[in-house]
Design an enzyme around this catalytic site. Structure first.
Site: not given
Ligand code: PLP
Length: 404
Positions: A34, A143, A297, A350
Site C-alpha cells: 500500500k 479503526r 534561511y 524547499m
Molecule cells: C499496513 C498494514 C499492515 C502492515 O504493517 P507493517 O507494520 O508495515 O508490517 C498489516 N495489516 C494491516 C491491516 C495494515 O493496514
C-alpha cells in the site's frame, strides 16, 4: 533528474524470503504494498514479490489495486498468474467499481459496504461468480472492523444469505504488535478467537484467517506468533497468513518489553533485514565560506572556520524532512559523500540543501550523494524528525528503479 531512488532487488528478495521463513510452515505471507509500497514504488516492488512467490499483495484501496494490476501485467505477469490483491482500507463510491473490475478482494465490516459491492457484482453482465470478501473484526483498534458479539452475529446471518458475496477470509489487526507480552494483544487474540468461533457457528467456512504486521513475524517474544495463528486457522480448516509491510523494505519498529521503559528486545529476524531503498542525488555546486559567513534561511548556521560546502538539489518538497536542518548548537542530519558523512548545515529548504564537505576534499560537482541508504537510514531521519521510519520512506516523492 534531481534525485533518484534505487531499489535493491537482491535485498527485497532476501527480506521477503526471511519473512516467509519466519512465518513458517504453510503460513502464507501477504506482502503489503500500500501507499506505493511505502514510497518505494509498487510498480517496481510488486513484480519482484510476485515472482518470489507471494500469493497475496495488500493495497489500500481500489485505485491502488487497479494500478497494481496494470503494473503486474506490464511486467509480463498475466492476470491468471498474478497474486490475489487485498484492498485493505474499505471502499466507497467509485472505488467499489474498481474493486470489482480489477478482481480485488475487499476488506469489509459493514453491511452497507457489502451491499454496494454486491450491487456492482450484479451489474457485471454475465458474471455470476460471487465476489470473495475478507471480514475484519474490530478486536481493539477501533479503526476498521465489526464489533464481536451481537453486531458480528447479525452481520454473519445477513452475509450467509448473499448470493453475490463469498466470505473468503477473516482478519483482525493488532494495536500493539511490537510490544512483547502486551496485555492488549492477549485481549485482542481472545476476541478474535471468539469471533472465528462465531463465523463457523453460522456455517460459514473462510479459506483464510490472517492477523498481524511485520512485528508479528519479527517480535519473537510475543504471544501473537505465527504458531498461534496456525493453530487457530486449522480449527476452522482455513489457511493462515501474516501481513508484513515495513519489514519487506528493511525496517522495523523497535520491540518494546511490556511494563519496562521501552528497552529494545533482540530479534534474529530484524538483524538480517536490509533497507532496500537508496535515495541519491548529485552535488550541483561547491563554494568556500569564511568564518562569520552564515548559511541558509535565518542564518541558523554560522561558519566558525573556513569551510567547503556542497549544494544538493533536494529539499523538503522531495521528502527530505526540514527537521534535519543543522545549526551550530544542534547538529542535524547527514548525507554520505564518497563513503564519508557530510552534515547538513543550515535549514533544509524547499528544493535545496547544503552539506559540509570540508573534510572530504576530493568532492567535485557531479559526485553522487546518498540521502538515504547505506550509512544513513530512515531510522536516523525518523529520530531527528520525531517520527517513525514508515513516515520517512512514505514521504520520499521520487521515482524509483530496480537495481540488482
Ligand atoms: C499496513 C498494514 C499492515 C502492515 O504493517 P507493517 O507494520 O508495515 O508490517 C498489516 N495489516 C494491516 C491491516 C495494515 O493496514
Amino acid at each position: 533528474m534531481n534525485s533518484w531512488v534505487e531499489i535493491s532487488e537482491r535485498r527485497l528478495l532476501g527480506n521477503y524470503r526471511l519473512l516467509a521463513q519466519a512465518a513458517g510452515g504453510d503460513t502464507s505471507v501477504l506482502a503489503v504494498v500500500k501507499a506505493n509500497a511505502y514510497g518505494h514504488g509498487a510498480a517496481v516492488c510488486a513484480p519482484v514479490l510476485a515472482q518470489a512467490g507471494a500469493e497475496w499483495l495488500g493495497v489500500a484501496d481500489g485505485a491502488e489495486g487497479a494500478c497494481l494490476r496494470e503494473a503486474l501485467a506490464a511486467a509480463g505477469i498475466e492476470r491468471d498468474s498474478q497474486p490475489q490483491v487485498l484492498a485493505m482500507c474499505g471502499s466507497l463510491g467509485d472505488d467499489v467499481e474498481l474493486v470489482v473490475r480489477n478482481e480485488l478482494t475487499p476488506v469489509v465490516w459493514e453491511q452497507q459496504q457489502m451491499e454496494s459491492l454486491a450491487a456492482a457484482v450484479r451489474q457485471r453482465a454475465g458474471d455470476t461468480a460471487p465476489l470473495p470478501i475478507h471480514l475484519e473484526i474490530d478486536t481493539g483498534m477501533a479503526r476498521q472492523g465489526v464489533a464481536p458479539g451481537e453486531e458480528l452475529h447479525t452481520l454473519l446471518h445477513w452475509l450467509k444469505r448473499q448470493a453475490h458475496l463469498r466470505l473468503d477470509g477473516v482478519m483482525t489487526h493488532f494495536a500493539s504488535a511490537e510490544v512483547a507480552g502486551s496485555p492488549q494483544t492477549v485481549i485482542q487474540m481472545r476476541r478474535f478467537q471468539e469471533a472465528i468461533g462465531a463465523v463457523t457457528a453460522v456455517g460459514l467456512r473462510p479459506s483464510w484467517v490472517h492477523v498481524g504486521s511485520s512485528s508479528t513475524v519479527d517480535n519473537q517474544g510475543a504471544e501473537q506468533n505465527p504458531a498461534w495463528l496456525r493453530s487457530l486457522a486449522s480449527t476452522v480448516g482455513a489457511r493462515s497468513m501474516v501481513r508484513p509491510g515495513i519489514a519487506l523494505y528493511g525496517y522495523c519498529l523497535p520491540i518494546e518489553q511490556s511494563g519496562s521503559d521501552g528497552n529494545d528486545v533482540a530479534s534474529t529476524v530484524r538483524s538480517e533485514l536490509g533497507p532496500i531503498m537508496s535515495w541519491k542525488t548529485r552535488v550541483i555546486s561547491l563554494r568556500e565560506v569564511q568564518p562569520g559567513d552564515t548559511v541558509g534561511y535565518n542564518a541558523t548556521y554560522i561558519a566558525e572556520k573556513p569551510m567547503r560546502l556542497a549544494l544538493l538539489p533536494v529539499g523538503y518538497a522531495d521528502g527530505l524532512r526540514r527537521e534535519l536542518s543543522g545549526s551550530n548548537l544542534l547538529p542535524g542530519g547527514w548525507t554520505m559523500v564518497r563513503g564519508q558523512r557530510a552534515s547538513i548545515v543550515g535549514r533544509v529548504s524547499m528544493n535545496l540543501t547544503v552539506v559540509d564537505v570540508t573534510e572530504i576534499p576530493a568532492v567535485t560537482v557531479g559526485d553522487e550523494v546518498v540521502i538515504l541508504g547505506d550509512g544513513v537510514t530512515a531510522d536516523d531521519h525518523a529520530r531527528l524528525a520525531h517520527t517513525i521510519s514508515y513516515e520517512i520512506v512514505c514521504g520520499v516523492r521520487t521515482a524509483s528503479r530496480l537495481v540488482p
